[in-house]
Scaffold this active site. Structure first.
Site, mmCIF file in Angstrom:
data_model
loop_
_atom_site.group_PDB
_atom_site.id
_atom_site.type_symbol
_atom_site.label_atom_id
_atom_site.label_comp_id
_atom_site.label_asym_id
_atom_site.label_seq_id
_atom_site.Cartn_x
_atom_site.Cartn_y
_atom_site.Cartn_z
ATOM 1 N N GLN A 281 2.784 9.961 1.339
ATOM 2 C CA GLN A 281 4.110 9.331 1.231
ATOM 3 C C GLN A 281 4.858 9.749 -0.033
ATOM 4 O OE1 GLN A 281 2.442 5.204 2.115
ATOM 5 N NE2 GLN A 281 4.507 5.097 2.994
ATOM 6 N N HIS B 107 -2.248 7.022 7.374
ATOM 7 C CA HIS B 107 -1.348 8.006 6.746
ATOM 8 C C HIS B 107 -2.098 9.288 6.393
ATOM 9 C CE1 HIS B 107 2.546 6.111 6.297
ATOM 10 N NE2 HIS B 107 2.044 5.012 5.750
ATOM 11 N N GLY C 107 0.836 -1.189 0.000
ATOM 12 C CA GLY C 107 0.000 0.000 0.000
ATOM 13 C C GLY C 107 0.878 1.249 0.000
ATOM 14 N N HIS D 205 -3.744 0.807 7.851
ATOM 15 C CA HIS D 205 -2.429 1.457 7.859
ATOM 16 C C HIS D 205 -2.422 2.641 6.885
ATOM 17 C CE1 HIS D 205 2.173 1.108 7.760
ATOM 18 N NE2 HIS D 205 1.908 1.923 6.751
ATOM 19 N N GLU D 206 -2.934 2.419 5.665
ATOM 20 C CA GLU D 206 -2.919 3.489 4.657
ATOM 21 C C GLU D 206 -3.871 4.621 5.050
ATOM 22 O OE1 GLU D 206 -0.486 3.378 2.744
ATOM 23 O OE2 GLU D 206 -0.068 1.275 3.099
ATOM 24 N N CYS E 74 6.597 -0.116 6.725
ATOM 25 C CA CYS E 74 6.113 1.045 5.968
ATOM 26 C C CYS E 74 7.224 1.491 5.029
ATOM 27 C CB CYS E 74 5.769 2.165 6.953
ATOM 28 S SG CYS E 74 5.162 3.661 6.150
ATOM 29 N N LEU E 75 6.857 1.817 3.811
ATOM 30 C CA LEU E 75 7.864 2.256 2.832
ATOM 31 C C LEU E 75 8.517 3.574 3.253
ATOM 32 C CD1 LEU E 75 5.958 1.332 -0.445
ATOM 33 C CD2 LEU E 75 7.959 0.158 0.500
HETATM 34 CO CO CO Z 1 3.014 3.188 5.563
#
Ligand code: CO
Length: 164
Positions: free
Chosen positions: A51, A141, A46, A137-138, A95-96
Site C-alpha cells: 500500500q 494485501h 492496518g 485483510h493485511e 481499506c486505506l
Molecule cells: Co487494506
C-alpha cells in the site's frame, strides 16, 4: 516520514509480494514510516507494504488495546504466515487504498499468525474478531488480494457522511 498510500487501480496492489530476506536498516525505517503513516490516517488499523508501493511481505497493525496510547498499539509483522483459521464471521471492512468505501466480508473468526517482529523475534499472534479480521485483510494485501474481491458485492457502499 508519512508515506503516500497508493490507491485501488495501481498494479502494485495486485502483485504477490516477496519475502523479506534480511531485517535491514531500510526495512526498519520502512516499518517506522508505515507506523507513522497508519497513525496519521486517523481511522486505519492496518497497513501493508504494497500500500506504500513496496512489494515486500510485511505489514503494520494496531493491537486495538485502547488502554495504550495509539502509537504504542502499533506492531509490525514480517513474512507472516496464517497457521490456523477457525470459525466464520461476517463484518464490515474498509481499506486505506479504497477510501470512503466499505463492505461486508466473511473472514475466519479466529486466527493464529506467525512471523517476525521488527526486533527480529519470531512471534505467534492469536487473535479473534476485529484483530483477526485485520490480520487476514493485511495478509491478503501481500498476496495481491483486496477485500472487495471477496466482499459480498451488494454490500459495497460509500461511508455515510458524519452526522453533525
Ligand atoms: Co487494506
Amino acid at each position: 516520514m508519512i508515506l503516500e498510500i497508493i490507491k485501488y487501480g495501481n498494479p502494485i496492489l495486485r502483485n504477490k509480494s516477496e519475502e523479506v530476506k534480511e531485517l535491514t536498516g531500510d526495512i526498519k525505517t520502512l516499518i517506522e514510516n508505515m507506523k507513522e503513516t497508519l497513525l496519521s490516517s486517523g481511522n486505519g488499523i492496518g497497513l501493508a507494504a504494497p500500500q506504500v508501493g513496496i512489494n515486500k511481505r510485511l505489514f503494520v497493525y494496531s493491537d486495538l488495546d485502547d488502554e495504550k496510547e495509539p502509537k504504542d498499539r502499533l506492531h509490525a509483522i514480517i513474512n507472516p504466515v496464517i497457521k490456523k483459521k477457525t470459525g466464520k464471521e461476517i463484518g464490515i471492512e474498509g481499506c486505506l487504498s479504497i477510501p470512503g468505501m466499505h463492505a461486508e466480508v466473511e473472514r475466519a473468526y479466529r486466527v493464529v499468525v506467525e512471523g517476525m517482529n521488527e526486533d527480529g523475534d519470531i512471534v505467534r499472534i492469536k487473535a479473534e474478531e476485529l484483530l483477526a479480521r485485520c490480520l487476514q485483510h493485511e495478509y491478503d494485501h501481500l498476496e495481491g488480494v483486496m477485500y472487495i474481491d471477496i466482499a459480498e458485492p451488494e454490500t459495497l457502499e460509500p461511508d455515510e457522511e458524519k452526522k453533525k
